[in-house]
Design an enzyme around this catalytic site. Structure first.
Site, PDB file in Angstrom:
ATOM      1  N   LYS A 127       0.871  -1.171   0.000  1.00  0.00           N
ATOM      2  CA  LYS A 127       0.000   0.000   0.000  1.00  0.00           C
ATOM      3  C   LYS A 127       0.906   1.218   0.000  1.00  0.00           C
ATOM      4  O   LYS A 127       1.416   1.649   1.028  1.00  0.00           O
ATOM      5  CB  LYS A 127      -0.926   0.033   1.223  1.00  0.00           C
ATOM      6  CG  LYS A 127      -2.105   0.955   0.955  1.00  0.00           C
ATOM      7  CD  LYS A 127      -2.428   1.978   1.981  1.00  0.00           C
ATOM      8  CE  LYS A 127      -1.681   3.160   2.311  1.00  0.00           C
ATOM      9  NZ  LYS A 127      -1.796   4.330   1.475  1.00  0.00           N
ATOM     10  N   CYS A 153      13.154  11.690   7.236  1.00  0.00           N
ATOM     11  CA  CYS A 153      13.042  11.219   8.629  1.00  0.00           C
ATOM     12  C   CYS A 153      14.366  11.382   9.354  1.00  0.00           C
ATOM     13  O   CYS A 153      14.392  11.618  10.555  1.00  0.00           O
ATOM     14  CB  CYS A 153      12.616   9.761   8.644  1.00  0.00           C
ATOM     15  SG  CYS A 153      13.656   8.730   7.591  1.00  0.00           S
TER      16      CYS A 153
END
Ligand code: NAD
Length: 481
Positions: free
Chosen positions: A178, A287
């Protein structure tokens, strides 16, 4: 194979990839794809629903019976085919990351290349990983965990898909991916590429849809054994909580507020550009971005001047221009979020050294913002504690090495850190006291076999190399009498 159609200059995607075929979406909801560079509509994607997701899970489950029993050599061959297939579309993948996400081409190229290389890196790691150990009448084998749901973030979607897929395949798992709904075009180009690898049917399935629909179904479905997720802490918490009902194994790659510790013996002409590269990589939407720069008080003035001088090497501009260092934010929502943090920093008493609120002059269209450096930041201010995910750097002063380490570790996150200094022994000593999954000394560097992942709220588990493969394995012991 081309599965993106163009009508009235709008790119359209209506299919998902299930059981080695591009199939029309059962879900009917559509989502617009907006260019971050111009703010204009460039595409439209039809989003998957629960039915599409269940079909993909069923395909992966069907394929698992055979693939889970495959030999190492067969998995290695598949990884090589995936590498070849992805390599053939590197330029398209990079161009689509620039177009859809606004990633600057100098960084997007690197991200895509790292993703493509993940397949060969996983092959190497697999060859070096013993899957069987035995002694006496006991045999221990490492077995694929089951169908894996791979859920990705938008800031380096191609890399995350390749990385997770490579580790899962090496382990003998079949997958349902996904991707971030904000990365639909990038995903479609990648899936077109990977289709050419002619994988066993059902091994790779990809459904693009919303997190609370497709992602939630993957997390709740009892036929999915493992979720490997890259994204925010908030969604990571949901996955842990909701996954518990079906005892999901989880790998969570979450956020960061990474410190860069500039030691007092650092050569500023090298250390400051390095610190800015770490803060502003991927336009700050990374990140691992080094968003807290810890500076010895006695060098603060020199560092401020150094930043004012060095910031010119980080021009904002068209992400397709190789000279551009900072492109737009991915979306209006992300632009607004980063702007709100800049306002908050000012309200809380931090001082803007460079940058500040609003668009840079000449970049009013799209989601461009000024790279911003705050000084007079205290580590308890919101801008020093929360992940901003934009090109915003906080400079925090410290008195002693011990205080620098204390401030570095005074964070709910622990993903990445950097230590800058000339005395390597000392830099290593400091690095060894940082509570983070990865610490680099002097430059941002990478090793595809080194683990990646976080302490504390930065996540659970590791990716890359043998660590990444182990995350998709279960241990089984067979004992004979
Ligand atoms: P996000 O958490 O909003 O979304 C990530 C993915 O989760 C998307 O595909 C989204 O659709 C899906 N999702 C949303 N709700 C869901 C639900 N209820 N169940 C299952 N899936 C759901 O994150 P984002 O905005 O896409 O990415 C930015 C975040 O990702 C930042 O916090 C960043 O630090 C983090 N990140 C971490 C790493 C790492 O390696 N540690 C790398 C890149 C980004």
């Amino acid at each position: 194979m081309k599965t993106i159609t163009t009508k009235d200059a709008i790119k359209t995607i209506t299919t998902h990839y299930i059981d080695r075929a591009f199939v029309e979406s059962h879900g009917r909801e559509t989502m617009d794809i907006i260019s971050p560079t111009s703010g204009k509509l460039i595409g439209r994607v039809t989003l998957a629903d629960v039915e599409d997701t269940r079909r993909a899970i069923a395909a992966a489950k069907g394929a698992f019976a055979d693939f889970s029993r495959s030999a190492k050599e067969e998995r290695a061959k598949i990884l090589r085919r995936l590498h070849e297939a992805a390599s053939a579309r590197i330029d398209d993948l990079t161009a689509t990351m620039v177009e859809e996400y606004g990633g600057v081409v100098q960084f997007a190229g690197l991200i895509v290349q790292t993703g493509v290389n993940a397949f060969v890196a996983a092959e190497k790691a697999l060859n070096e990983l013993p899957l069987t150990r035995s002694w006496g009448k006991t045999t221990v084998t490492l077995e694929p965990v089951g169908v894996a749901g791979l859920i990705t973030a938008w800031n380096a979607n191609t890399l995350f898909i390749c990385l997770k897929l490579a580790s899962a395949v090496a382990a003998g798992c079949t997958v349902v991916i996904k991707p971030s709904e904000l990365s639909s075009l990038q995903t479609q180009v990648l899936v077109e590429a990977l289709h050419e690898a002619n994988l066993p049917k059902g091994l790779l399935n990809v459904v693009t849809g919303l997190g609370n629909v497709v992602g939630a179904e993957l997390v709740g479905n009892p036929d999915v054994a493992k979720i490997s997720f890259t994204g925010s802490v908030a969604v990571g918490e949901t996955i842990m909580r909701d996954g518990a009902k079906t005892m999901k194994r989880v790998t969570l790659e979450l956020g960061g507020k990474s410190p860069t510790i500039l030691l007092d013996d650092a050569a500023l002409d090298q250390a400051i550009p390095s610190a800015l590269v770490m803060a502003f990589m991927n336009s700050g939407q990374a990140c691992a971005a080094g968003t807290r720069l810890l500076v010895p008080k006695n060098r603060l003035d020199a560092v401020k001047q150094g930043i004012r001088d060095a910031i010119h090497a980080f021009p904002v501009g068209d992400p397709a221009d190789p000279k551009t260092a900072i492109g737009p934010m991915v979306s209006q929502k992300q632009y607004d979020r980063v702007q709100s943090y800049i306002r908050k920093g000012i309200e809380e008493g931090a001082e803007v050294l460079v940058g500040g609120e609003g668009h840079p002059a000449g970049f009013e269209a799209g989601y461009f913002m000024k790279p911003t450096v705050f000084v007079n930041v205290k580590n308890d201010m919101t801008i020093a504690r929360e992940e901003i995910f934009g090109p915003v750097l906080c400079v925090i002063a410290y008195d002693s090495e011990d205080e620098a380490i204390r401030i570095a570790n005074d964070s709910q996150y622990g993903l990445h850190a950097a230590v800058l200094g000339t005395d390597l022994q000392r830099a290593r000593r400091v690095a060894s006291q940082i509570r983070a999954g990865r610490v680099v000394i002097n430059t941002m560097t990478d090793d595809p076999q080194a683990p990646w992942g976080g302490f504390k709220y930065s996540g659970i588990g590791r990716e890359y190399g043998r660590y990444g493969i182990e995350a998709f394995l279960e241990t089984r012991a067979i004992l004979e009498s």
